[in-house]
Design an enzyme around this catalytic site. Structure first.
Site, PDB file in Angstrom:
ATOM      1  N   GLU A   4       0.827  -1.208   0.000  1.00  0.00           N
ATOM      2  CA  GLU A   4       0.000   0.000   0.000  1.00  0.00           C
ATOM      3  C   GLU A   4       0.864   1.261   0.000  1.00  0.00           C
ATOM      4  O   GLU A   4       0.592   2.215  -0.746  1.00  0.00           O
ATOM      5  CB  GLU A   4      -0.946  -0.004   1.208  1.00  0.00           C
ATOM      6  CG  GLU A   4      -1.995  -1.096   1.175  1.00  0.00           C
ATOM      7  CD  GLU A   4      -2.977  -0.981   0.020  1.00  0.00           C
ATOM      8  OE1 GLU A   4      -3.202   0.141  -0.490  1.00  0.00           O
ATOM      9  OE2 GLU A   4      -3.538  -2.012  -0.383  1.00  0.00           O
ATOM     10  N   ASN A  62       1.210   3.925  -3.075  1.00  0.00           N
ATOM     11  CA  ASN A  62       0.940   5.357  -2.882  1.00  0.00           C
ATOM     12  C   ASN A  62       2.055   6.219  -3.466  1.00  0.00           C
ATOM     13  O   ASN A  62       1.791   7.273  -4.049  1.00  0.00           O
ATOM     14  CB  ASN A  62       0.738   5.683  -1.404  1.00  0.00           C
ATOM     15  CG  ASN A  62      -0.649   5.348  -0.910  1.00  0.00           C
ATOM     16  OD1 ASN A  62      -1.530   4.971  -1.675  1.00  0.00           O
ATOM     17  ND2 ASN A  62      -0.842   5.474   0.392  1.00  0.00           N
ATOM     18  N   ARG A 107      -9.667   4.641  -7.467  1.00  0.00           N
ATOM     19  CA  ARG A 107      -8.909   4.212  -6.286  1.00  0.00           C
ATOM     20  C   ARG A 107      -9.878   4.069  -5.123  1.00  0.00           C
ATOM     21  O   ARG A 107     -10.839   4.828  -4.995  1.00  0.00           O
ATOM     22  CB  ARG A 107      -7.810   5.224  -5.923  1.00  0.00           C
ATOM     23  CG  ARG A 107      -6.858   5.592  -7.050  1.00  0.00           C
ATOM     24  CD  ARG A 107      -6.178   4.437  -7.723  1.00  0.00           C
ATOM     25  NE  ARG A 107      -5.428   3.601  -6.817  1.00  0.00           N
ATOM     26  CZ  ARG A 107      -4.848   2.472  -7.168  1.00  0.00           C
ATOM     27  NH1 ARG A 107      -4.936   2.036  -8.394  1.00  0.00           N
ATOM     28  NH2 ARG A 107      -4.187   1.766  -6.296  1.00  0.00           N
TER      29      ARG A 107
END
Length: 147
Positions: free
Chosen positions: A49, A53, A107
């Site tokens: 994650e 990002n 997203r």
């Protein structure tokens, strides 16, 4: 007995295919703590994650370097994931579940929520125009009651 700190640093180009590579690198480093399968998956998911990002939000798909630093001290791993990208104007807002700065990309806005769910601590440091650092901490071998 003196506590030994072990460290690792790696730099990756911010391409989406390096997300899985980052997971493997951190998992290999974490293996020395003999984590459970669940602990290993928690850390790998949080790293995925954070690195995602960097690719999508930090560098906005334009490329750059992602720096990953890991440190093991006793039973605790500290993972720092840094980009020199656009930064986050409102960290508190960005960490809200379901918030996404890229709605046009479909997203989910759950990246920070997943990191917080799977790690003991998540810290986000950012400056607009200078980049973002996400610091993840997890103590391996804890029972759920201790957390």
């Amino acid at each position: 007995m003196e506590s030994i700190t072990e460290k690792m640093k790696v730099e990756l180009e911010s391409y989406s295919w390096n997300v899985s590579f980052a997971r493997v690198i951190v998992a290999s480093f974490l293996a020395r703590l003999d984590p459970t399968v669940e602990e290993m998956e928690d850390v790998k998911t949080a790293v995925s994650e954070a690195v995602t990002n960097c690719v999508i939000h930090g560098y906005e798909g334009k490329g750059g370097i992602i720096e990953i630093r890991c440190e093991i001290s006793g039973p605790t791993i500290r993972i720092s994931i840094h980009d020199d990208g656009v930064g986050i104007a409102d960290i508190q807002k960005a960490m809200e579940p379901m918030y996404t700065g890229k709605p046009e990309m479909n997203r989910s806005g759950m990246g920070f929520s997943f990191m917080e769910a799977f790690m003991d601590e998540v810290e986000v440091l950012s400056r607009v125009g200078e980049g973002t650092t996400v610091i993840l901490r997890k103590t391996i071998g804890r029972t759920r009651e201790e957390v």
